[in-house]
Structures are given as C-alpha cells and as structure tokens.
Design a protein around this motif. Structure first.
Motif, mmCIF file in Angstrom:
data_model
loop_
_atom_site.group_PDB
_atom_site.id
_atom_site.type_symbol
_atom_site.label_atom_id
_atom_site.label_comp_id
_atom_site.label_asym_id
_atom_site.label_seq_id
_atom_site.Cartn_x
_atom_site.Cartn_y
_atom_site.Cartn_z
ATOM 1 N N THR A 76 0.842 -1.197 0.000
ATOM 2 C CA THR A 76 0.000 0.000 0.000
ATOM 3 C C THR A 76 0.879 1.249 0.000
ATOM 4 O O THR A 76 1.995 1.239 0.526
ATOM 5 C CB THR A 76 -0.924 0.035 1.229
ATOM 6 N N GLU A 78 0.236 5.461 0.655
ATOM 7 C CA GLU A 78 -0.748 6.467 1.047
ATOM 8 C C GLU A 78 -0.411 7.872 0.550
ATOM 9 O O GLU A 78 -1.311 8.689 0.358
ATOM 10 C CB GLU A 78 -0.902 6.483 2.571
ATOM 11 N N ARG A 79 0.861 8.185 0.347
ATOM 12 C CA ARG A 79 1.262 9.558 -0.016
ATOM 13 C C ARG A 79 1.168 9.713 -1.540
ATOM 14 O O ARG A 79 2.171 9.883 -2.240
ATOM 15 C CB ARG A 79 2.682 9.834 0.481
ATOM 16 N N TRP A 117 -5.244 12.250 4.620
ATOM 17 C CA TRP A 117 -4.185 11.338 5.051
ATOM 18 C C TRP A 117 -4.240 9.986 4.336
ATOM 19 O O TRP A 117 -3.315 9.209 4.438
ATOM 20 C CB TRP A 117 -4.262 11.110 6.566
ATOM 21 N N TYR A 118 -5.336 9.695 3.657
ATOM 22 C CA TYR A 118 -5.511 8.415 2.967
ATOM 23 C C TYR A 118 -5.266 7.232 3.915
ATOM 24 O O TYR A 118 -4.662 6.224 3.540
ATOM 25 C CB TYR A 118 -4.570 8.315 1.755
ATOM 26 N N GLY A 122 -5.285 4.928 -0.527
ATOM 27 C CA GLY A 122 -4.173 5.142 -1.441
ATOM 28 C C GLY A 122 -4.125 4.051 -2.491
ATOM 29 O O GLY A 122 -5.150 3.514 -2.906
#
Length: 314
Positions: A76, A78-79, A117-118, A122
C-alpha cells in the motif's frame, strides 16, 4: 442538493458520461443489495486512467510488510501526491467541492469529506496467492471526529481475466457465499456504503505460472461525514475468516488441493490472531502513556482513595 457545476475540476479526469448519468447511477446505488453500491465501468477518462497506471508505484515502494514484519503479498502507498502529476491531479479532484457534490448526488449522502491522510487507502497492490477475508471497515476516522460513509475503489488491471480471481465480493452474511462478485478489470469503479453490515473482501488471486508478474492494482478512496457526537461505538476493521470448503465432509479423502486450502485457512487464522495481538499491544501502550500524564495521575490518586475507603469499610 445543488447540481454539479460544469465545467468543473472533474473535466478530463472523471468520464463525462459519469456526470451526465448521475441520476441513473443514483437509482442503481439506492436499489442495490446486499447493501447500497454501484459499479461504474470506464470511470476515469481513458487518458487519465492510463496516466495513473503509468505512475502506479512499484510493489517495493509501498508498505509491503505483514504484521510479523515479513514481506507479504500486499503493498500500500498512502502519499499519493508523491507519485506524479497524475496522482496529484487525482488528489485535487477528489477534494474538490464539485466532485464531492457529484459523489453526494450518486449516493444521496450530503456533506462528504475526503481523507487528506488516505488512512488505509491510497494505492493497493496484491500479488499471486493474495486474498482478503470478509470484513467491515473501521467506522470512525482515527484523527478526526468523522464517520466513515463510503469506499470508492478504481481498478487498474488491463487484460485481467476473471479466472485469475481477485474479485471484489459483497456479502449479506459473511458465513455464506457472496451475493455479488465483481472482477477487478481496468478502469472499473465500485462505490459502496460502509456501515456495520457492509461485509466485503476479495477472493484468492490464482495466476498462471507464466502470468506471475501480474498483480491486482487499485486506488482506494474513503469518504466521511462529520460525526454527530463523540464516537461511542468506534471499532477497527472486523474480519471473518472464510469457512471450510463444502467438499470437506466426513469420509472425504484429502488431496493436495485440500491440504493447501487447509494450510491457507490456518495461516489466515494465525495472521488474524497476530494482528489482533498487535492492536491490543498498541492500545495498551496508548493507555499506559495516557495514565502517565495528568489524567493518569488523577486516576491513580482516585484509585488510592477508593482503596482506602474500602479498607476502612472492611
């Protein structure tokens, strides 16, 4: 609810047909079972979907370690703004009021907010032999006083074959067969409501030997509304392990397939126990840190007073 303005930030990113057919999509969403959802093919404009695919992160770029610290079959990231201009444009789109109103018109949910922030979202990538047990998602945002309301998932898997598995499964009862099985084909979007009985997962990915370089890729976006009051029934993600295959009955002679399935189910159970242990350990760490602060000192003093009173009464 006001109509989605045109032109809006969705232009060139969300397919124009999705905006034009939002009334029909709303009807399909409202009437779906086992819980409200809608499947939308060709969700992104074709060029934008290809742009996201080209910028999708490599497996090792993301978080691919399992609960025990070993490499797993899922990664995963997220950013997403760090992935390139395509994902930055996606982030701009889903935070825009025009898109949030479009999503609200399709789902009938006002006041939607995206998660900057997911958390848990993401990009998601799953490799051969990966799967996900039926579960309901955590219901409140960990950092904000927001209630989770919607999942929006777009798959980015060109040439994916249904027999490879990895299909999203929607359950009315997680102990029985899924009511809907949705293949993760390229540029297919699934939007579904999240609540205490929105059970979902995906079946095991089984890739042919010559296709093991393929993976199941998706972008997962979660949306919230402000909570009416302080969360009192907040919970983390709740999983239900898959039941034993129906063929395993008294008198059945185990073959290699049976043994592999049993080993996988036992592994899933062990991983779930380890995950729950980790969650409990993290919770206890937070509790101890809290008790070392002012509130903890006051609680400790109150406990001492209570103990003295009880001793005198005895």
């Amino acid at each position: 609810m006001s109509a989605v303005p045109a032109p809006s930030i969705t232009a060139g990113r969300i397919a124009a047909r999705v905006v034009a057919e939002r009334g029909e999509l709303a009807s399909r969403f409202a009437g779906a079972a086992p819980f409200r959802h809608v499947v939308i093919d060709d969700f992104f404009e074709a060029s934008f979907a290809q742009r996201l695919l080209a910028q999708f992160p490599g497996f090792e770029q993301g978080n691919f370690l399992s609960e025990d610290g070993r490499p797993g079959s899922k990664s995963t990231f997220e950013r997403i703004r760090a992935l390139g201009d395509g994902f930055a444009a996606l982030d701009d789109t889903i935070r825009d009021d025009g898109f949030l109103r479009l999503l609200g018109e399709i789902t009938g949910i006002d006041g939607l907010r995206y998660d900057p922030w997911y958390l848990g979202g993401g990009t998601h990538e799953n490799r051969h032999d990966g799967g996900l047990q039926a579960h309901v998602d955590f219901n409140f945002h960990p950092l904000e006083r927001w209630q989770r309301r919607l999942n929006l998932i777009v798959y980015l898997n060109p040439g994916w074959r249904e027999e490879w598995g990895g299909a999203l499964e929607l359950f009315g009862d997680p102990a029985t067969a899924p009511e809907h099985v949705i293949a993760p084909v390229f540029n297919r979007c699934v939007i579904f409501e999240t609540h205490g009985h929105s059970w979902h997962g995906f079946n095991r990915i089984v890739l042919p030997e010559n296709e093991r370089g393929q993976s199941r890729r998706s972008v997962a976006l979660y949306f919230y509304t402000p909570a009416a009051e302080e969360p009192r029934a907040a919970h983390s993600t709740v999983y239900v392990d898959r039941p034993l295959p129906d063929r395993l009955q008294p008198g059945h002679v185990l073959d290699a397939r049976d043994v592999a399935d049993l080993q996988r189910l036992i592994g899933d159970r062990d991983n779930r126990i380890a995950q729950q242990y980790g969650e409990i350990s993290r919770l206890m760490t937070l509790v101890r840190a809290h008790e070392r602060g002012l509130a903890g000192s006051m609680l400790y003093a109150a406990r001492r007073v209570q103990a003295r009173l009880l001793r005198r009464q005895g």
